[in-house]
Write a protein that holds these residues in place. Sequence first.
Motif, PDB file in Angstrom:
ATOM      1  N   SER A   1       0.824  -1.204   0.000  1.00  0.00           N
ATOM      2  CA  SER A   1       0.000   0.000   0.000  1.00  0.00           C
ATOM      3  C   SER A   1       0.860   1.256   0.000  1.00  0.00           C
ATOM      4  CB  SER A   1      -0.926   0.002   1.227  1.00  0.00           C
ATOM      5  OG  SER A   1      -1.765  -1.119   1.219  1.00  0.00           O
ATOM      6  N   PHE A   2       1.904   1.245   0.821  1.00  0.00           N
ATOM      7  CA  PHE A   2       2.786   2.408   0.899  1.00  0.00           C
ATOM      8  C   PHE A   2       3.517   2.625  -0.420  1.00  0.00           C
ATOM      9  CE2 PHE A   2       6.892   4.389   1.955  1.00  0.00           C
ATOM     10  CZ  PHE A   2       6.450   5.511   2.647  1.00  0.00           C
ATOM     11  N   ARG A   3       3.978   1.520  -1.007  1.00  0.00           N
ATOM     12  CA  ARG A   3       4.759   1.616  -2.241  1.00  0.00           C
ATOM     13  C   ARG A   3       3.928   2.102  -3.415  1.00  0.00           C
ATOM     14  NH1 ARG A   3       9.050  -0.462  -5.227  1.00  0.00           N
ATOM     15  NH2 ARG A   3       8.479  -1.270  -7.275  1.00  0.00           N
ATOM     16  N   TYR A   4       2.736   1.524  -3.594  1.00  0.00           N
ATOM     17  CA  TYR A   4       1.973   1.783  -4.815  1.00  0.00           C
ATOM     18  C   TYR A   4       0.866   2.827  -4.647  1.00  0.00           C
ATOM     19  CZ  TYR A   4       4.366  -2.268  -6.719  1.00  0.00           C
ATOM     20  OH  TYR A   4       5.342  -3.137  -7.159  1.00  0.00           O
ATOM     21  N   LEU A   5       0.376   3.026  -3.421  1.00  0.00           N
ATOM     22  CA  LEU A   5      -0.695   3.994  -3.215  1.00  0.00           C
ATOM     23  C   LEU A   5      -0.171   5.316  -2.666  1.00  0.00           C
ATOM     24  CD1 LEU A   5      -3.460   1.618  -1.766  1.00  0.00           C
ATOM     25  CD2 LEU A   5      -3.062   2.316  -4.143  1.00  0.00           C
ATOM     26  N   VAL A   6       0.621   5.223  -1.597  1.00  0.00           N
ATOM     27  CA  VAL A   6       1.167   6.446  -1.009  1.00  0.00           C
ATOM     28  C   VAL A   6       2.370   6.940  -1.799  1.00  0.00           C
ATOM     29  CG1 VAL A   6       2.154   7.460   1.079  1.00  0.00           C
ATOM     30  CG2 VAL A   6       0.342   5.742   1.264  1.00  0.00           C
ATOM     31  N   ASN A   7       3.222   5.972  -2.219  1.00  0.00           N
ATOM     32  CA  ASN A   7       4.434   6.301  -2.983  1.00  0.00           C
ATOM     33  C   ASN A   7       5.225   7.397  -2.282  1.00  0.00           C
ATOM     34  OD1 ASN A   7       6.269   6.092  -5.054  1.00  0.00           O
ATOM     35  ND2 ASN A   7       5.180   7.477  -6.420  1.00  0.00           N
ATOM     36  N   GLY A   8       5.540   7.149  -1.011  1.00  0.00           N
ATOM     37  CA  GLY A   8       6.113   8.201  -0.193  1.00  0.00           C
ATOM     38  C   GLY A   8       7.585   8.083   0.090  1.00  0.00           C
ATOM     39  N   PHE A   9       8.367   7.539  -0.848  1.00  0.00           N
ATOM     40  CA  PHE A   9       9.788   7.400  -0.565  1.00  0.00           C
ATOM     41  C   PHE A   9      10.495   8.749  -0.484  1.00  0.00           C
ATOM     42  CE2 PHE A   9       9.015   3.077  -2.384  1.00  0.00           C
ATOM     43  CZ  PHE A   9       9.217   2.406  -1.191  1.00  0.00           C
ATOM     44  N   SER A  10       9.884   9.782  -1.047  1.00  0.00           N
ATOM     45  CA  SER A  10      10.441  11.122  -0.852  1.00  0.00           C
ATOM     46  C   SER A  10      10.357  11.512   0.617  1.00  0.00           C
ATOM     47  CB  SER A  10       9.689  12.140  -1.714  1.00  0.00           C
ATOM     48  OG  SER A  10       8.313  12.169  -1.370  1.00  0.00           O
ATOM     49  N   LEU A  11       9.320  11.018   1.306  1.00  0.00           N
ATOM     50  CA  LEU A  11       9.203  11.252   2.748  1.00  0.00           C
ATOM     51  C   LEU A  11      10.299  10.522   3.504  1.00  0.00           C
ATOM     52  CD1 LEU A  11       5.330  10.792   3.149  1.00  0.00           C
ATOM     53  CD2 LEU A  11       6.589  12.940   2.945  1.00  0.00           C
ATOM     54  N   VAL A  12      10.632   9.311   3.035  1.00  0.00           N
ATOM     55  CA  VAL A  12      11.718   8.545   3.646  1.00  0.00           C
ATOM     56  C   VAL A  12      13.031   9.311   3.521  1.00  0.00           C
ATOM     57  CG1 VAL A  12      13.064   6.420   3.532  1.00  0.00           C
ATOM     58  CG2 VAL A  12      10.581   6.340   3.222  1.00  0.00           C
ATOM     59  N   ASN A  13      13.322   9.766   2.320  1.00  0.00           N
ATOM     60  CA  ASN A  13      14.572  10.493   2.095  1.00  0.00           C
ATOM     61  C   ASN A  13      14.639  11.752   2.952  1.00  0.00           C
ATOM     62  OD1 ASN A  13      15.134   8.583   0.128  1.00  0.00           O
ATOM     63  ND2 ASN A  13      14.242   9.815  -1.518  1.00  0.00           N
ATOM     64  N   LYS A  14      13.509  12.453   3.040  1.00  0.00           N
ATOM     65  CA  LYS A  14      13.482  13.688   3.838  1.00  0.00           C
ATOM     66  C   LYS A  14      13.687  13.389   5.317  1.00  0.00           C
ATOM     67  CE  LYS A  14      10.661  17.802   4.678  1.00  0.00           C
ATOM     68  NZ  LYS A  14       9.375  18.505   4.350  1.00  0.00           N
TER      69      LYS A  14
ATOM     70  N   ARG B   1      11.786  -5.882  -4.145  1.00  0.00           N
ATOM     71  CA  ARG B   1      10.865  -4.763  -4.351  1.00  0.00           C
ATOM     72  C   ARG B   1       9.781  -4.780  -3.278  1.00  0.00           C
ATOM     73  NH1 ARG B   1      12.408  -2.936  -9.292  1.00  0.00           N
ATOM     74  NH2 ARG B   1      13.194  -4.474 -10.801  1.00  0.00           N
ATOM     75  N   GLY B   2       9.562  -3.633  -2.674  1.00  0.00           N
ATOM     76  CA  GLY B   2       8.486  -3.496  -1.700  1.00  0.00           C
ATOM     77  C   GLY B   2       8.642  -4.334  -0.455  1.00  0.00           C
ATOM     78  N   SER B   3       9.868  -4.577  -0.029  1.00  0.00           N
ATOM     79  CA  SER B   3      10.089  -5.390   1.175  1.00  0.00           C
ATOM     80  C   SER B   3       9.758  -4.589   2.430  1.00  0.00           C
ATOM     81  CB  SER B   3      11.545  -5.863   1.238  1.00  0.00           C
ATOM     82  OG  SER B   3      11.856  -6.671   0.131  1.00  0.00           O
ATOM     83  N   PRO B   4       9.033  -5.192   3.375  1.00  0.00           N
ATOM     84  CA  PRO B   4       8.727  -4.486   4.624  1.00  0.00           C
ATOM     85  C   PRO B   4       9.842  -4.663   5.648  1.00  0.00           C
ATOM     86  CG  PRO B   4       7.594  -6.578   4.587  1.00  0.00           C
ATOM     87  CD  PRO B   4       8.336  -6.476   3.271  1.00  0.00           C
ATOM     88  N   PRO B   5      10.022  -3.723   6.561  1.00  0.00           N
ATOM     89  CA  PRO B   5      10.993  -3.923   7.640  1.00  0.00           C
ATOM     90  C   PRO B   5      10.581  -5.088   8.530  1.00  0.00           C
ATOM     91  CG  PRO B   5      10.290  -1.622   7.470  1.00  0.00           C
ATOM     92  CD  PRO B   5       9.366  -2.411   6.617  1.00  0.00           C
ATOM     93  N   VAL B   6      11.558  -5.761   9.095  1.00  0.00           N
ATOM     94  CA  VAL B   6      11.293  -6.856  10.033  1.00  0.00           C
ATOM     95  C   VAL B   6      11.113  -6.251  11.421  1.00  0.00           C
ATOM     96  CG1 VAL B   6      12.212  -8.949  11.090  1.00  0.00           C
ATOM     97  CG2 VAL B   6      12.602  -8.502   8.655  1.00  0.00           C
TER      98      VAL B   6
END
Length: 384
Positions: free
Chosen positions: A45-58, A231-236
């Motif tokens: 959901s985060f990867r394809y709907l939110v697509n918020g990796f710019s938030l991660v980088n920030k 691709r799209g791996s979640p944290p453990v």
Amino acid sequence: MFVTFRRLRKCQCVQLMSTCLVLSVVMLCWEQLDTSVVSHFKSVSFRYLVNGFSLVNKSLTIPREQALHFSNFPYLLDHPEKCKNQDVLLLLFVKTSPEHTQRRNAIRSTWGNETFIQNSLGVTVKVLFVLGLPVPADYSPYRDTFGPQEQLEFEDKLHQDLIQQDFFDSFHNLTLKLLMQFHWMHKRCAHARFLMTADDDIFVHMPNLVQYLQDMSRQGVTDLWVGKVHRGSPPVRSKSSKYYVPYDMYQWPSYPDYTAGAGYVVSSDVADKIYHATLTLNASLHIDDVFMGICASAVGVSPKEHVYFSGEGKAPYHTCIYNQMMTSHGHVEDIYDLWKAAAHPGQKEKTLGLFGRLYCSAVKAVLLCRPYYTNTYPCKAAFS
């Protein structure tokens, strides 16, 4: 009436017991359910709907002065002249631990033998082993002779191929090794056309890899980052796992795309971009291949899947596999035999011609297209 009431009570009792049983099973399996289903649903959901990796980088961007604390460890062993005045096709870093002397010797004698590569393949590949300081408690067998650091210094005098910085060598410092590699290349060997990072229990089919990189170089390929892609791996989030990452270290439900840290290759322009990304990112995340993905995401680089980079898995032993193999993971005792079999000049002759190609297609389909055979080459590799 009385019989009906008794039956009703009995039915309710059965329903109550069934409900309790189902709830008990759900409670017992919830952690596994959360790991395998819920976390992956959140990740997708985060990867394809939110697509918020710019938030991660920030969220991971920090001042340059603070970021430098992760990479400014002094060198204890170094070879700044290793690449000087040489046309280096590949700068290959092997992540190793101080006590893995036999693994390093095996690599020097097989796929990582620079003299063999130069004489037989006609290119210059520089192989360096990167490591940190030995942790004294782990090295009691050496105390009767001489210390582990002295042993490393002696080994380096013989081979001139160890790069060591002043931090303890541990699983939780793997990201520091990643930084060491990209910073060393930037300062000492920026003219190398490609950089590879690999574990010390990996097998690299050097003739195949060299041919592939030469083809990429002739084509003038840029933005190359190739390996086994996750691709799209979640944290453990399970504290019992060595890959456990707490929320205060990484709060997001999905990692950016990354390649398995067992072995991957980047072109020199990507290596330079990653170096600059490390100058402003928080490197406290100890999963080094994930941090590589974060750096790449920050500079707009995406990984490319190569079906013959095995990632965490061990490739099946067969001539038809050797013909296209790039890497295979999990090799220690068998590395000499595998090198002798896989890199023999006559191996490819067995797979030439129409019959050879048809035979190998059938063999690879049988070996790779099995539902229980995971973490190695995918089924589609059988038809490539």
